[in-house]
Design a protein around this motif. Structure first.
Motif, PDB file in Angstrom:
ATOM      1  N   ALA A   1       0.862  -1.188   0.000  1.00 54.86           N
ATOM      2  CA  ALA A   1       0.000   0.000   0.000  1.00 54.86           C
ATOM      3  C   ALA A   1       0.896   1.236   0.000  1.00 54.86           C
ATOM      4  N   PRO A   2       1.376   1.662  -1.175  1.00 54.40           N
ATOM      5  CA  PRO A   2       2.300   2.797  -1.238  1.00 54.40           C
ATOM      6  C   PRO A   2       1.758   4.083  -0.618  1.00 54.40           C
ATOM      7  N   ALA A   3       0.423   4.219  -0.538  1.00 55.15           N
ATOM      8  CA  ALA A   3      -0.141   5.417   0.080  1.00 55.15           C
ATOM      9  C   ALA A   3       0.229   5.525   1.555  1.00 55.15           C
TER      10      ALA A   3
ATOM     11  N   LEU B   1      -3.929   5.872   8.856  1.00 56.62           N
ATOM     12  CA  LEU B   1      -4.924   5.058   8.168  1.00 56.62           C
ATOM     13  C   LEU B   1      -6.209   5.067   8.970  1.00 56.62           C
ATOM     14  N   VAL B   2      -7.300   5.440   8.299  1.00 54.55           N
ATOM     15  CA  VAL B   2      -8.633   5.419   8.909  1.00 54.55           C
ATOM     16  C   VAL B   2      -9.539   4.637   7.968  1.00 54.55           C
ATOM     17  N   GLY B   3      -9.900   3.428   8.370  1.00 50.87           N
ATOM     18  CA  GLY B   3     -10.696   2.589   7.475  1.00 50.87           C
ATOM     19  C   GLY B   3      -9.910   2.267   6.218  1.00 50.87           C
ATOM     20  N   GLU B   4     -10.451   2.642   5.060  1.00 54.30           N
ATOM     21  CA  GLU B   4      -9.802   2.391   3.767  1.00 54.30           C
ATOM     22  C   GLU B   4      -9.041   3.612   3.256  1.00 54.30           C
ATOM     23  N   GLN B   5      -8.992   4.674   4.065  1.00 48.44           N
ATOM     24  CA  GLN B   5      -8.392   5.925   3.607  1.00 48.44           C
ATOM     25  C   GLN B   5      -7.050   6.176   4.300  1.00 48.44           C
TER      26      GLN B   5
ATOM     27  N   GLY C   1       3.097  20.570   3.407  1.00 47.21           N
ATOM     28  CA  GLY C   1       2.112  21.428   4.047  1.00 47.21           C
ATOM     29  C   GLY C   1       0.688  21.213   3.591  1.00 47.21           C
ATOM     30  N   VAL C   2       0.438  20.214   2.761  1.00 48.39           N
ATOM     31  CA  VAL C   2      -0.911  19.955   2.256  1.00 48.39           C
ATOM     32  C   VAL C   2      -1.367  18.590   2.757  1.00 48.39           C
ATOM     33  N   ALA C   3      -2.548  18.540   3.396  1.00 53.12           N
ATOM     34  CA  ALA C   3      -3.130  17.269   3.817  1.00 53.12           C
ATOM     35  C   ALA C   3      -3.792  16.610   2.614  1.00 53.12           C
ATOM     36  N   VAL C   4      -3.452  15.348   2.370  1.00 56.47           N
ATOM     37  CA  VAL C   4      -3.955  14.629   1.198  1.00 56.47           C
ATOM     38  C   VAL C   4      -4.572  13.314   1.660  1.00 56.47           C
ATOM     39  N   GLY C   5      -5.768  13.035   1.149  1.00 58.15           N
ATOM     40  CA  GLY C   5      -6.424  11.763   1.427  1.00 58.15           C
ATOM     41  C   GLY C   5      -6.407  10.887   0.191  1.00 58.15           C
ATOM     42  N   ARG C   6      -6.024   9.624   0.365  1.00 61.63           N
ATOM     43  CA  ARG C   6      -5.962   8.682  -0.759  1.00 61.63           C
ATOM     44  C   ARG C   6      -6.626   7.370  -0.367  1.00 61.63           C
ATOM     45  N   SER C   7      -7.024   6.634  -1.366  1.00 62.64           N
ATOM     46  CA  SER C   7      -7.447   5.256  -1.130  1.00 62.64           C
ATOM     47  C   SER C   7      -6.218   4.451  -0.753  1.00 62.64           C
ATOM     48  N   ALA C   8      -6.263   3.793   0.408  1.00 56.71           N
ATOM     49  CA  ALA C   8      -5.104   3.017   0.832  1.00 56.71           C
ATOM     50  C   ALA C   8      -4.865   1.832  -0.090  1.00 56.71           C
ATOM     51  N   ARG C   9      -5.901   1.335  -0.722  1.00 55.07           N
ATOM     52  CA  ARG C   9      -5.772   0.137  -1.554  1.00 55.07           C
ATOM     53  C   ARG C   9      -5.284   0.461  -2.968  1.00 55.07           C
ATOM     54  N   THR C  10      -5.778   1.560  -3.545  1.00 55.56           N
ATOM     55  CA  THR C  10      -5.419   1.869  -4.934  1.00 55.56           C
ATOM     56  C   THR C  10      -4.450   3.031  -5.055  1.00 55.56           C
ATOM     57  N   GLY C  11      -4.342   3.859  -4.011  1.00 51.82           N
ATOM     58  CA  GLY C  11      -3.496   5.040  -4.069  1.00 51.82           C
ATOM     59  C   GLY C  11      -4.152   6.233  -4.735  1.00 51.82           C
ATOM     60  N   ALA C  12      -5.379   6.088  -5.225  1.00 56.18           N
ATOM     61  CA  ALA C  12      -6.070   7.184  -5.910  1.00 56.18           C
ATOM     62  C   ALA C  12      -6.335   8.333  -4.941  1.00 56.18           C
ATOM     63  N   GLU C  13      -6.034   9.565  -5.401  1.00 60.35           N
ATOM     64  CA  GLU C  13      -6.281  10.722  -4.544  1.00 60.35           C
ATOM     65  C   GLU C  13      -7.777  10.968  -4.424  1.00 60.35           C
TER      66      GLU C  13
ATOM     67  N   THR D   1     -10.363  18.620  12.661  1.00 56.64           N
ATOM     68  CA  THR D   1     -10.873  17.274  12.414  1.00 56.64           C
ATOM     69  C   THR D   1     -11.522  17.228  11.043  1.00 56.64           C
ATOM     70  N   LEU D   2     -11.070  16.283  10.214  1.00 62.17           N
ATOM     71  CA  LEU D   2     -11.570  16.130   8.861  1.00 62.17           C
ATOM     72  C   LEU D   2     -12.252  14.775   8.690  1.00 62.17           C
ATOM     73  N   ASP D   3     -13.179  14.737   7.739  1.00 60.55           N
ATOM     74  CA  ASP D   3     -13.751  13.461   7.302  1.00 60.55           C
ATOM     75  C   ASP D   3     -12.713  12.779   6.412  1.00 60.55           C
ATOM     76  N   PRO D   4     -12.236  11.570   6.766  1.00 66.11           N
ATOM     77  CA  PRO D   4     -11.164  10.960   5.979  1.00 66.11           C
ATOM     78  C   PRO D   4     -11.592  10.531   4.578  1.00 66.11           C
ATOM     79  N   VAL D   5     -12.890  10.421   4.329  1.00 64.93           N
ATOM     80  CA  VAL D   5     -13.375  10.014   3.004  1.00 64.93           C
ATOM     81  C   VAL D   5     -13.455  11.196   2.056  1.00 64.93           C
ATOM     82  N   THR D   6     -13.915  12.351   2.560  1.00 63.36           N
ATOM     83  CA  THR D   6     -14.163  13.505   1.696  1.00 63.36           C
ATOM     84  C   THR D   6     -13.214  14.670   1.954  1.00 63.36           C
TER      85      THR D   6
END
Length: 418
Positions: free
Chosen positions: A289-291, A299-303, A310-322, A353-358
Motif C-alpha cells: 500500500a504505497p499510500a 490510516l482510517v478505514g480504507e483511507q 504542508g498539504v493534507a492529502v487523502g488517498r485510497s489506501a488500496r489503490t493510491g487514488a487521490e 478534524t476532517l472526514d477521511p473520506v471527503t
C-alpha cells in the motif's frame, strides 16, 4: 510487696510475646498481599455526545471506556470517574487496588476493563460497577527501562504486551505477552485458550490485526521476520518478510484501536530509513500500500491521510487514488485517527478534524483551556469514541527532564470532543 521473681519473669515473657504478636499482625496487615475493591455508587452514566470543543484538563491520561467513563491508572490502582465529558477529574466512581503488585497496563472493550499487574495477574473489571469479573494468571511482563511518567499515558494508551483481538465469530480474545511466553484468554470469562513458550530477548509482539492475528517480530534466527499467529488457537499462520527488505526491520502498526489492537496495516523500514513501505493486513500475506509509505501517514478505514509539503492529502489506501486535499491548514501535523475522523494539529495548536473520506472539515478550535495558552508541544495522544486527549509538553521538549520540566502544566492532559 511485688511479684515473686519467677512470676515477674513469666509476666515479662508473656508481655514480650504479646507485643511481638501485635507487631506481627500489624506487619502482616500492612505488607501482606491484598486487594481493595470500591464499587460504584450510582447509576451507570449514559453515553456522552458533547459539542465539538475543549472539554477540560486532567492530571492523568484517561482511557475512554464505552463512551461513558474515563478510566485511569496509578502505581497500584485502577479507577474511573464520570461524566466522560467532565471538565476536571472527579472523585472515583469506582476503584480497584492491589498490593504489593504494580499496575503495568490497561485495555478495554465494551464495558470490560482488563488490568495487568507486575506479578502476571490479569484482573477484569466490570466498568458498570467496578466489580471483579474474573482473574487469570498471565506471563509476567517483560522488564522495561522506560520511566513511568506521572500521566501514566503509556500504561493506558500503549500497554506493552497486552492487546485485544476481535475474531470473525464475534468473540474477543485478550493476548498477553511476556519475556518467554504468550497466553490468550477469552475476554468474556478469562478462560485460557492457549499458551506458547517464546525465545527471550529476540522476539516482540507489536499488535493484533483486525482479522484476529497476533503480529510478532522475530529476530531469533537469521533476518528479522514478521510472524502472524492465530489469536484463537496460537498457531502460526504466516511468516513473512517484505520483498527486498533489510535484514533488520522496524515495524509500525497502523490503523489500530488504542493500544495497538485490531490494526489494519503496518509500515516496515530498515534501521535509519527516512520512510518505509506500507502494507495492508488481511487473512493472507500483507498487500503493498504505497499510500502508507510516508512516515506519519494515518490510516482510517480504507483511507490513508498524509501531509506533504504542508498539504493534507487523502488517498485510497488500496489503490493510491487521490480522494481530496486540504491546502488551508498551514504547517499542520497529523495527530491521530479514529473511525470517521482524522485529526491534525496546526502550528497555533488548533485541533482540526476532517472526514477521511471527503476531506470535509468537521470541526476546528484552539486546544486551549482557561489561561493556559497554546505554547506547548504535543506528547502522547489518543483518539476514541469522538474524543481526543493530548499530553502537553514544555518547549523545548526535554525527554530526560523530570516531570516538572517535561510537562507544560500540572494538569498536562487536555481533553476535547470533535
Amino acid at each position: 510487696m511485688g511479684f515473686p521473681r519467677g512470676r515477674r519473669r513469666l509476666v515479662m515473657v508473656v508481655a514480650a510475646l504479646l507485643a511481638t504478636a501485635t507487631v506481627a499482625v500489624i506487619v502482616h496487615r500492612v505488607l501482606a498481599p491484598a486487594e481493595v475493591s470500591t464499587l460504584a455508587r450510582g447509576d451507570y452514566p449514559a453515553p456522552a455526545r458533547p459539542p465539538a470543543g475543549v472539554i477540560g484538563r486532567l492530571p492523568v491520561a484517561p482511557l475512554i471506556v464505552d463512551a461513558r467513563l474515563r478510566v485511569y491508572a496509578a502505581h497500584r490502582q485502577v479507577y474511573a470517574d464520570r461524566p466522560v465529558d467532565g471538565r476536571y477529574r472527579t472523585s472515583p466512581y469506582w476503584s480497584y487496588r492491589r498490593w504489593p503488585a504494580e499496575l503495568t497496563g490497561i485495555v478495554a472493550s465494551g464495558s470490560t476493563v482488563v488490568s495487568r499487574w507486575s506479578d502476571g495477574q490479569l484482573v477484569a473489571l466490570d466498568a458498570r460497577t467496578g466489580g471483579v469479573l474474573w482473574r487469570a494468571d498471565g506471563p509476567k511482563p517483560a522488564p522495561s527501562s522506560a520511566v513511568a511518567r506521572r500521566t501514566w499515558a503509556a500504561t493506558v494508551w500503549e500497554p506493552r504486551g497486552l492487546r485485544l483481538a476481535d475474531l470473525p465469530d464475534g468473540r474477543t480474545v485478550l493476548v498477553v505477552s511476556g519475556d518467554v511466553q504468550a497466553r490468550a484468554v477469552e475476554l468474556s470469562d478469562g478462560r485460557e485458550l492457549w499458551r506458547v513458550d517464546l525465545p527471550g530477548n529476540c522476539r516482540s509482539d507489536v499488535g493484533t490485526t483486525a482479522s484476529g492475528q497476533l503480529i510478532g517480530l522475530d529476530r531469533c534466527a537469521g533476518p528479522a521476520t514478521i510472524e502472524f499467529r492465530d489469536a484463537a488457537t496460537g498457531a502460526v499462520r504466516e511468516r513473512w518478510r517484505p520483498p527486498g527488505g533489510s535484514d533488520e526491520l522496524v515495524v509500525t502498526p497502523l490503523g489500530c484501536r488504542t493500544g495497538g489492537s485490531d490494526c489494519l496495516a503496518l509500515r516496515t523500514a530498515g534501521p535509519g530509513d527516512a520512510g518505509g513501505r506500507g502494507w495492508l493486513l488481511g487473512p493472507g500475506a500483507p498487500v503493498a500500500a504505497p499510500a502508507l509509505d510516508a512516515t506519519g501517514a494515518v490510516l482510517v478505514g480504507e483511507q490513508a491521510v498524509v501531509v506533504l509539503d504542508g498539504v493534507a492529502v487523502g488517498r485510497s489506501a488500496r489503490t493510491g487514488a487521490e480522494l481530496w486535499r486540504s491546502a488551508d491548514l498551514g504547517a499542520a501535523r497529523l495527530l491521530a485517527g479514529q473511525p470517521g475522523r482524522v485529526h491534525l494539529l496546526t502550528e497555533a495548536n488548533d485541533l482540526v478534524t476532517l472526514d477521511p473520506v471527503t476531506g470535509r472539515q468537521l470541526s476546528r478550535f484552539a486546544l486551549n483551556v482557561g489561561s493556559d495558552g497554546t505554547g506547548w508541544a504535543p506528547g502522547a495522544v489518543t483518539a476514541e469514541d469522538g474524543f481526543v486527549a493530548v499530553e502537553r509538553l514544555r518547549k523545548p521538549v526535554d525527554p530526560t527532564g523530570d516531570d516538572r520540566r517535561y510537562y507544560y502544566t500540572g494538569e498536562a492532559v487536555i481533553l476535547a470532543a470533535t
